[in-house]
Design an enzyme around this catalytic site. Structure first.
Site, PDB file in Angstrom:
ATOM      1  N   LYS A   1       0.860   8.045   8.441  1.00 25.20           N
ATOM      2  CA  LYS A   1       0.205   7.510   7.246  1.00 25.20           C
ATOM      3  C   LYS A   1      -1.073   7.857   7.244  1.00 25.20           C
ATOM      4  O   LYS A   1      -2.014   7.230   7.971  1.00 25.20           O
ATOM      5  CB  LYS A   1       0.675   6.228   7.110  1.00 25.20           C
ATOM      6  CG  LYS A   1       2.054   5.909   6.541  1.00 25.20           C
ATOM      7  CD  LYS A   1       2.570   4.538   5.879  1.00 25.20           C
ATOM      8  CE  LYS A   1       3.865   4.594   5.688  1.00 25.20           C
ATOM      9  NZ  LYS A   1       4.373   3.142   5.626  1.00 25.20           N
TER      10      LYS A   1
ATOM     11  N   LYS B   1      15.907  -0.541   3.781  1.00 18.01           N
ATOM     12  CA  LYS B   1      15.205  -1.605   4.375  1.00 18.01           C
ATOM     13  C   LYS B   1      15.935  -2.591   4.779  1.00 18.01           C
ATOM     14  O   LYS B   1      16.905  -2.984   4.348  1.00 18.01           O
ATOM     15  CB  LYS B   1      14.338  -2.229   3.220  1.00 18.01           C
ATOM     16  CG  LYS B   1      13.380  -1.152   2.678  1.00 18.01           C
ATOM     17  CD  LYS B   1      11.921  -1.101   3.670  1.00 18.01           C
ATOM     18  CE  LYS B   1      10.806  -0.595   2.920  1.00 18.01           C
ATOM     19  NZ  LYS B   1       9.850  -0.374   3.991  1.00 18.01           N
TER      20      LYS B   1
END
Ligand code: OSB
Ligand code: MG
Length: 356
Positions: free
Chosen positions: A263, A164
């Site tokens: 997703k 991240k």
């Protein structure tokens, strides 16, 4: 042969993460999901999992909005219907705008039910070909911890690590980590934290050695993403931007990315996701399957998705014990030499253990 839907159940599961998950958007300590079960007249049960978060920090839906839409809108539309193919669920829900995460949970349960009725593993029912799915985990770019986290992941066998990042992350610190593990693929995920003013900052991550940079800019920033795709040699991958087939078409038309994150929950379930996969194959867009800190039912659907041809990059597939003390499926998902083996059992391939 059709299936008549006889019973639909909703069960809330709420569990603490083993360690808090930190991103630029939110810290997640605890996860609440809704497991949807649909029982057909054949006696079998299919399972889906609604993975909206407690507040709308990642997608617009929340677990509370989903519970309302499921109970008051979607389940009455499905109850007692006779279906001949799980694709019909998307049609049944056509008059309901948005609310894709709620729709996906029901839709996924019906796909599992049909796979079970046909005595096929779900991955085979949807046309999957690969039975060994490459695993992948996510770590924060915390300079005090990242070295240890990556070393642990390497020891556990992971061959893909997603880091991240945000504008104040130090690219040189990441470069030394990435250089230490030439056999591991590193992805960066910015969760939309860059903007026009710090565009130059993003370009400093171009030499780190990332396979791709995920979602540098906001969801609708097609122009900024296309500028990044032009100026960086690292591939641009869109996650938050991709909530429908139309979004993928938009990415292609505006040359805003090379790769998409699938997703299934954000896309509204299998039917829409399979259309996205088809479109990406036609346009040679790279694909991989993303996660949202899910339990095993959702993971099992996502693993079946990752079995399809054209999905080449390793997804967000960590072992059950990465986020959870105890998963809701049996056996738990485990990673061996960087891979997860798909089950030969019918449907999602796991037994679901729900709390009383
Ligand atoms: O941006 O990919 C994301 C988790 C929650 C919400 C959004 C994201 C994530 C992750 C973790 O990056 C993925 C996982 O479940 O392994
Ligand atoms: Mg992401």
């Amino acid at each position: 042969m059709g299936i008549t839907i006889k019973e639909i159940g909703l069960k809330t599961v709420r569990r603490l993460l083993k360690t808090p998950f930190k991103s630029v958007l939110q810290q997640v300590d605890e996860r609440e999901v809704i497991v949807v079960s649909v029982k057909g007249d054949s006696g079998q049960t299919g399972y889906g999992e609604c993975v909206a978060f407690e507040t709308p920090w990642y997608t617009e839906e929340t677990i509370t909005s989903c519970r309302f839409v499921l109970e008051q809108v979607l389940l009455p539309l499905l109850a007692n219907q006779t279906l001949h193919h799980p694709k019909e669920v998307w049609e049944l829900f056509k008059a309901v705008k948005g609310n894709r995460m709620a729709k996906a949970a029901v839709e996924m349960a019906v796909w599992d039910l049909f796979a079970k009725q046909q005595q096929l593993p779900l991955w085979q029912f949807v046309g999957g070909t690969s039975q060994a799915i490459p695993a992948g985990i996510v770590v924060a770019a915390d300079p005090f911890q990242i070295g240890d986290k990556v070393a642990q992941a390497n020891t556990a066998g992971y061959k893909r690590i997603k880091i991240k990042i945000q504008p104040n992350t130090d690219p040189s610190m990441l470069k030394s980590v990435v250089n230490n593990y030439p056999e591991i693929l590193f992805f960066a995920d910015a969760n939309g934290s860059f903007d026009e003013d710090n565009f130059k900052r993003l370009t400093e991550f171009d030499d780190v050695g990332f396979t791709l940079i995920e979602q540098p800019f906001g969801e609708r920033e097609w122009i900024l993403h296309s500028r990044a795709k032009q100026q960086l040699k690292t591939q641009i991958c869109l996650d938050e931007s991709i909530a429908s087939v139309e979004d993928v078409q938009q990415m292609i038309d505006s040359k805003a990315g090379d790769i998409v994150v699938l997703k299934m929950s954000r896309l509204g379930g299998w039917t829409e996701t399979l259309k996205v996969v088809e479109l990406c194959r036609e346009h040679s867009i790279g694909m991989w399957v993303g996660g949202m800190i899910e339990f095993g039912v959702s993971k099992a659907h996502n693993l079946a998705l990752a079995s399809l041809t054209g999905i080449h990059y390793p997804g967000d597939f960590s072992a059950s014990n990465y986020f959870w003390e105890k998963d809701i499926i049996q056996p738990a998902i485990f990673v061996d030499n960087g891979e997860i083996q798909l089950s030969d059992r019918i449907g999602i391939g796991y037994t679901v253990n729900l709390p009383e």
